[in-house]
Design a protein around this motif. Sequence first.
Motif, PDB file in Angstrom:
ATOM      1  N   ASP A   1       0.874  -1.182   0.000  1.00  0.00           N
ATOM      2  CA  ASP A   1       0.000   0.000   0.000  1.00  0.00           C
ATOM      3  C   ASP A   1       0.907   1.227   0.000  1.00  0.00           C
TER       4      ASP A   1
ATOM      5  N   VAL B   1       1.854   5.334  -1.710  1.00  0.00           N
ATOM      6  CA  VAL B   1       1.409   6.567  -2.363  1.00  0.00           C
ATOM      7  C   VAL B   1       2.317   6.796  -3.567  1.00  0.00           C
TER       8      VAL B   1
ATOM      9  N   ASP C   1       4.189   8.762  -5.324  1.00  0.00           N
ATOM     10  CA  ASP C   1       4.811  10.083  -5.197  1.00  0.00           C
ATOM     11  C   ASP C   1       5.248  10.589  -6.573  1.00  0.00           C
TER      12      ASP C   1
ATOM     13  N   ASN D   1      -2.913   5.336 -17.134  1.00  0.00           N
ATOM     14  CA  ASN D   1      -3.914   6.082 -16.365  1.00  0.00           C
ATOM     15  C   ASN D   1      -3.185   7.048 -15.427  1.00  0.00           C
TER      16      ASN D   1
ATOM     17  N   THR E   1      -3.911   9.655 -13.928  1.00  0.00           N
ATOM     18  CA  THR E   1      -4.644  10.242 -12.799  1.00  0.00           C
ATOM     19  C   THR E   1      -4.333   9.542 -11.478  1.00  0.00           C
ATOM     20  N   GLN E   2      -3.763   8.362 -11.519  1.00  0.00           N
ATOM     21  CA  GLN E   2      -3.419   7.633 -10.293  1.00  0.00           C
ATOM     22  C   GLN E   2      -2.194   8.220  -9.598  1.00  0.00           C
TER      23      GLN E   2
ATOM     24  N   GLY F   1       0.094  10.380  -7.466  1.00  0.00           N
ATOM     25  CA  GLY F   1      -0.199  11.192  -6.297  1.00  0.00           C
ATOM     26  C   GLY F   1      -1.206  10.570  -5.362  1.00  0.00           C
ATOM     27  N   GLN F   2      -1.853   9.489  -5.769  1.00  0.00           N
ATOM     28  CA  GLN F   2      -2.854   8.834  -4.943  1.00  0.00           C
ATOM     29  C   GLN F   2      -2.279   7.561  -4.322  1.00  0.00           C
ATOM     30  N   GLU F   3      -2.968   7.062  -3.303  1.00  0.00           N
ATOM     31  CA  GLU F   3      -2.563   5.799  -2.681  1.00  0.00           C
ATOM     32  C   GLU F   3      -3.043   4.635  -3.547  1.00  0.00           C
ATOM     33  N   MET F   4      -2.205   3.651  -3.692  1.00  0.00           N
ATOM     34  CA  MET F   4      -2.512   2.542  -4.584  1.00  0.00           C
ATOM     35  C   MET F   4      -2.040   1.233  -3.948  1.00  0.00           C
TER      36      MET F   4
END
Length: 526
Positions: free
Chosen positions: A66, A68, A70, A136, A138-139, A141-144
């Motif tokens: 899990d 982010v 960056d 994609n 848009t992912q 900067g988000q947590e993945m």
Amino acid sequence: MTDAAPAPFRNEKALKRLKKRRAADTRFRFYGMSAIAFALAALSLLIVSILSQAISAATYHVVRYDVVLDPAVIAPAGKDKPADVARNIDGFYNLLRSNLLQTFPDVQGNRLETRELGDLLTRLAVLPVAKSVAANPTQIGQEMTIKVPLNDDLDLYLKGAVSPEARLKLGTVEQGTETAPGRVTLSGPNAFKGLQSLISAQRAEVGDAVDARSILVTSGPATGRVVSMSANSLEMDLLTGSAADYQGARPLARVIALPEAQRNVSDDQIAWTLALKDMGRISRVPHFSLLTHTDSTYPELAGALAAIVGSLLTMLVTAFIAIPVGIFASVYLEEFAPRNRLTEIIEVNINNLAAVPSIVFGLLGAAVFLGFFGLPRSAPLVGGLVLALLTLPTIIIASRAALKSVPPSIRAAALGVGASKMQSVFHHVLPVAGPGIFTGAILGMARALGETAPLLLIGMVAFVADVPGGPTDESTALPVLVYSWATHAERAWEPMTAAVIVILLMFLITMNGIVVFLRRRFERRW
């Protein structure tokens, strides 16, 4: 009234001969049944041997991270285009490795342990993730949540294939105290008596060599390596977790047969893997990537997709050339060719070609198709041409046998009602001989599918990382992939090789199933 005369053949010698003949019949049936039983036993042994190894490759372990995403790591300024993100393997790898360092903070500062911790993750394992994020953006900067395969050696350890180990549930630990940095002492009345007896028994069996073995004691996320023990206390170096994890627990002891120096996985790596598994971050899943990935230098990332597509393209080229040419050649030789010295020479040479070793056809293909015509190396086109030459004699012989089995009355009846020779052959004889012809053609194709030597000589053993898009692209084939993986030294390639053999056998079984279906569907009994 006189008694009836005895039968002329009912005498002692005749009865003795009859008894011997019946005994010979009984022996012949016994020999036949024994041969069938031996063949079935050998086949069963082969199948069990392959499946027992392939089962391990049917699943593999993946680790969940899990993290982010960056932007400064995976899409820094000037390298934030989708193509740059897809190539930034080091950025994604560093993200996952940093996640492992956060999970096991005690490792930081120790270069050797940091490198061993990073080895839990194969660097190229993040390539699909990089491509997915690039598709994609848009992912970013988000947590993945990312799942990637565990290192192949540790995957084998979890499957019990690295080293034999004895496992023993210990007694309840009443107290666990940290006596020094990284050193823990566990105590409990007779809690370790069973482990002490096990080590004593092993020492009596193999001598002092048992002292070099690793003894790991695990409780939840904590794992320690035993330094000394008695029936009531146990001292060990703590590899993961804390002393509190053992308090009031019944830990599990693992006595690993091979010393750490003789294994590809260290005690620390085993401890980290067990801790991740206890956290629920490691799971065993079906190994679908074996069918969806292409070849790789890492067993946990390798797949057979390129070889499957290459085999299909090669078989298409082989079928497109060998089947029509073989059928028309057999029709001409059996129905139209005059019986003279030339046709006899042709027939003899066809029969001789069927017995020529396949490697000779590979040499012919390398000299003619690659050397003279300059066709592309490692291409299904060349492989199909070589296998077509190999398969032609088999198809011709089987097709001629099918044509000979057609009753002469079919030909006579067709000619009697005014059909020409051509009409009698193509309208009457060929439909009747069709099942036998198709059987010979598919059996010839099945033989071609399993050939390796000709394909090796034309270069189809090359490492292929992309799925071929056509018959002229660089490719490999399933038999060649089996040969290539079987020559690798790493232990993880053994189950992978067996799994590819199973895939190849499924292709062969499918082709033989088509043969049985065609024969039963179209065969006519006379």
